[in-house]
Design a protein around this motif. Sequence first.
Motif, PDB file in Angstrom:
ATOM      1  N   PHE A 298       0.833  -1.207   0.000  1.00  9.72           N
ATOM      2  CA  PHE A 298       0.000   0.000   0.000  1.00  9.72           C
ATOM      3  C   PHE A 298       0.869   1.259   0.000  1.00  9.72           C
ATOM      4  N   LEU A 299       1.927   1.256   0.803  1.00 10.70           N
ATOM      5  CA  LEU A 299       2.822   2.420   0.866  1.00 10.70           C
ATOM      6  C   LEU A 299       3.532   2.642  -0.465  1.00 10.70           C
ATOM      7  N   LEU A 300       3.970   1.559  -1.136  1.00  5.63           N
ATOM      8  CA  LEU A 300       4.620   1.688  -2.441  1.00  5.63           C
ATOM      9  C   LEU A 300       3.641   2.213  -3.486  1.00  5.63           C
ATOM     10  N   TYR A 301       2.408   1.734  -3.427  1.00  4.70           N
ATOM     11  CA  TYR A 301       1.386   2.218  -4.365  1.00  4.70           C
ATOM     12  C   TYR A 301       1.155   3.721  -4.200  1.00  4.70           C
ATOM     13  N   LYS A 302       1.035   4.154  -2.944  1.00  3.04           N
ATOM     14  CA  LYS A 302       0.817   5.584  -2.681  1.00  3.04           C
ATOM     15  C   LYS A 302       2.006   6.409  -3.169  1.00  3.04           C
ATOM     16  N   ARG A 303       3.212   5.896  -2.994  1.00  2.00           N
ATOM     17  CA  ARG A 303       4.427   6.625  -3.405  1.00  2.00           C
ATOM     18  C   ARG A 303       4.462   6.756  -4.938  1.00  2.00           C
ATOM     19  N   ASN A 304       4.237   5.640  -5.643  1.00  2.00           N
ATOM     20  CA  ASN A 304       4.261   5.684  -7.106  1.00  2.00           C
ATOM     21  C   ASN A 304       3.161   6.579  -7.660  1.00  2.00           C
ATOM     22  N   LYS A 305       2.003   6.577  -6.973  1.00  2.00           N
ATOM     23  CA  LYS A 305       0.901   7.420  -7.432  1.00  2.00           C
ATOM     24  C   LYS A 305       1.268   8.891  -7.302  1.00  2.00           C
ATOM     25  N   ARG A 306       1.943   9.253  -6.187  1.00  2.00           N
ATOM     26  CA  ARG A 306       2.355  10.650  -6.004  1.00  2.00           C
ATOM     27  C   ARG A 306       3.374  11.070  -7.072  1.00  2.00           C
ATOM     28  N   ILE A 307       4.317  10.148  -7.385  1.00  4.26           N
ATOM     29  CA  ILE A 307       5.336  10.454  -8.388  1.00  4.26           C
ATOM     30  C   ILE A 307       4.686  10.673  -9.763  1.00  4.26           C
ATOM     31  N   LEU A 308       3.739   9.779 -10.143  1.00  4.75           N
ATOM     32  CA  LEU A 308       3.058   9.894 -11.428  1.00  4.75           C
ATOM     33  C   LEU A 308       2.258  11.184 -11.522  1.00  4.75           C
ATOM     34  N   GLU A 309       1.562  11.549 -10.446  1.00  7.49           N
ATOM     35  CA  GLU A 309       0.782  12.798 -10.446  1.00  7.49           C
ATOM     36  C   GLU A 309       1.702  14.006 -10.571  1.00  7.49           C
ATOM     37  N   ALA A 310       2.865  13.957  -9.941  1.00  5.92           N
ATOM     38  CA  ALA A 310       3.809  15.074 -10.040  1.00  5.92           C
ATOM     39  C   ALA A 310       4.351  15.195 -11.460  1.00  5.92           C
ATOM     40  N   GLN A 311       4.649  14.050 -12.117  1.00  5.30           N
ATOM     41  CA  GLN A 311       5.133  14.087 -13.503  1.00  5.30           C
ATOM     42  C   GLN A 311       4.078  14.656 -14.440  1.00  5.30           C
ATOM     43  N   GLN A 312       2.818  14.246 -14.267  1.00  9.12           N
ATOM     44  CA  GLN A 312       1.737  14.750 -15.117  1.00  9.12           C
ATOM     45  C   GLN A 312       1.538  16.252 -14.914  1.00  9.12           C
ATOM     46  N   ARG A 313       1.637  16.669 -13.655  1.00  3.59           N
ATOM     47  CA  ARG A 313       1.470  18.092 -13.355  1.00  3.59           C
ATOM     48  C   ARG A 313       2.589  18.916 -13.992  1.00  3.59           C
ATOM     49  N   LEU A 314       3.830  18.412 -13.955  1.00  4.24           N
ATOM     50  CA  LEU A 314       4.974  19.111 -14.548  1.00  4.24           C
ATOM     51  C   LEU A 314       4.841  19.181 -16.070  1.00  4.24           C
ATOM     52  N   ALA A 315       4.345  18.099 -16.658  1.00  2.00           N
ATOM     53  CA  ALA A 315       4.175  18.087 -18.113  1.00  2.00           C
ATOM     54  C   ALA A 315       3.158  19.141 -18.557  1.00  2.00           C
ATOM     55  N   LYS A 316       2.077  19.265 -17.829  1.00  2.00           N
ATOM     56  CA  LYS A 316       1.064  20.265 -18.159  1.00  2.00           C
ATOM     57  C   LYS A 316       1.616  21.670 -18.020  1.00  2.00           C
ATOM     58  N   GLU A 317       2.430  21.868 -16.975  1.00  4.21           N
ATOM     59  CA  GLU A 317       3.014  23.200 -16.769  1.00  4.21           C
ATOM     60  C   GLU A 317       3.952  23.553 -17.919  1.00  4.21           C
ATOM     61  N   ARG A 318       4.738  22.592 -18.391  1.00  8.31           N
ATOM     62  CA  ARG A 318       5.659  22.852 -19.502  1.00  8.31           C
ATOM     63  C   ARG A 318       4.896  23.135 -20.797  1.00  8.31           C
ATOM     64  N   GLU A 319       3.829  22.360 -21.060  1.00  9.92           N
ATOM     65  CA  GLU A 319       3.018  22.607 -22.249  1.00  9.92           C
ATOM     66  C   GLU A 319       2.414  24.002 -22.209  1.00  9.92           C
ATOM     67  N   GLY A 320       2.022  24.418 -20.991  1.00 11.56           N
ATOM     68  CA  GLY A 320       1.455  25.760 -20.859  1.00 11.56           C
ATOM     69  C   GLY A 320       2.473  26.828 -21.191  1.00 11.56           C
TER      70      GLY A 320
END
Length: 374
Positions: A298-320
């Motif tokens: 469960f802890l690994l899942y939560k960690r990977n989910k946070r990393i993926l959300e941060a990558q998606q957020r950064l990608a959107k910011e760069r596209e902007g």
Amino acid sequence: MNTTTLHLLTASLLLLLSCATHVFSVTPCPPCGNTTVPFPLSTTPTCGDPLYKIQCTASGSLVFNTVNNSYPIQSINPKTQRFIIQPASIIPKTCTTTDKIHQGIILNNTLPFNITSSNTIVYLNCTRTLLLSPLNCSAASACHAYINATDSISACQTGPVCCTYRTGGSSNSYQIRVRDSGCSAYSSFVNLDTGLSVNRWSRPGLEIQWLSPRETVCVSQKDCDSATSTCGVDDSSVNGIKRCFCNGELVWDPIQGVCTKKITCFNPDGCDSSNKTAIIAGTTCGVGAALILATVAFLLYKRNKRILEAQQRLAKEREGILNASGGGKAAKLFTGKEIKKATNDFSADRLLGVGGYGEVYKGVLSDGTNVLSL
């Protein structure tokens, strides 16, 4: 055999027998009055082991016979292989015990009985020669307190010397001597705490122990149970004595006098208890391990989910940022997988040149659009 060894032997045998199934037993002796006679003690030639002979009187009381005297048995403890006899009494108005004419208690040292080290002997009316012995004959000896606090032995107060000692050892494991050249009277107490006042002492008694018996003596096979034992010559005997030796995997139990199955369970609470304990322990460990693994996953899942959300957020910011500076043209960020496909896995024929920022490749998108990739 010392007391510690005997205790260890007795405890080990009792532990081994806790899960045992008895298959063959010698003939037990009937009760003497209200007292049970445990194996190997024998009151008749046809029960118990004749080497462990004691006497059952007509009045229903047990008696232990020494070399030339008899003493009442106060109690028997089959688990520790011990019994307590009542010492001789002191003749009124004298300081002489009734067994002085027999020179006190003398055991037959060829029989499997001996005096334990649990007895404290109080010697009374002793000659001064005992002052040279290793006994405690000082003014602080417990015998003085015993004499002064016991009215029935007031005659012993005039004796020249009294002494106290603890039994045990090769020199006194078979006798308590009473004689003119030593002491004329004695008393004995089992597990005595000499720090207690005399009125708190236990009643007089002498503890005797018996050694573990061998297999039952036989003359022929008919004396043994053919299903569990075989009559054979005892190799340790110089007289060619035969005994009923246990068959196969059966082993001799000297406490109960039986041939018994060999025990592999050593749990004093019982074999079933051992199995249940193992099952409970295994189940508990399994459940615990599963909970730990579930928590880690469960802890690994939560960690990977946070990393993926941060990558998606950064990608959107760069596209902007790219769209804001693209003069109205839409900008897109490509993934590494998309770039690798567009450059044909960074093929050499797609390499356009090398600049300050690294190698420049020509890329072709899936819709045919040409792009440059750094």
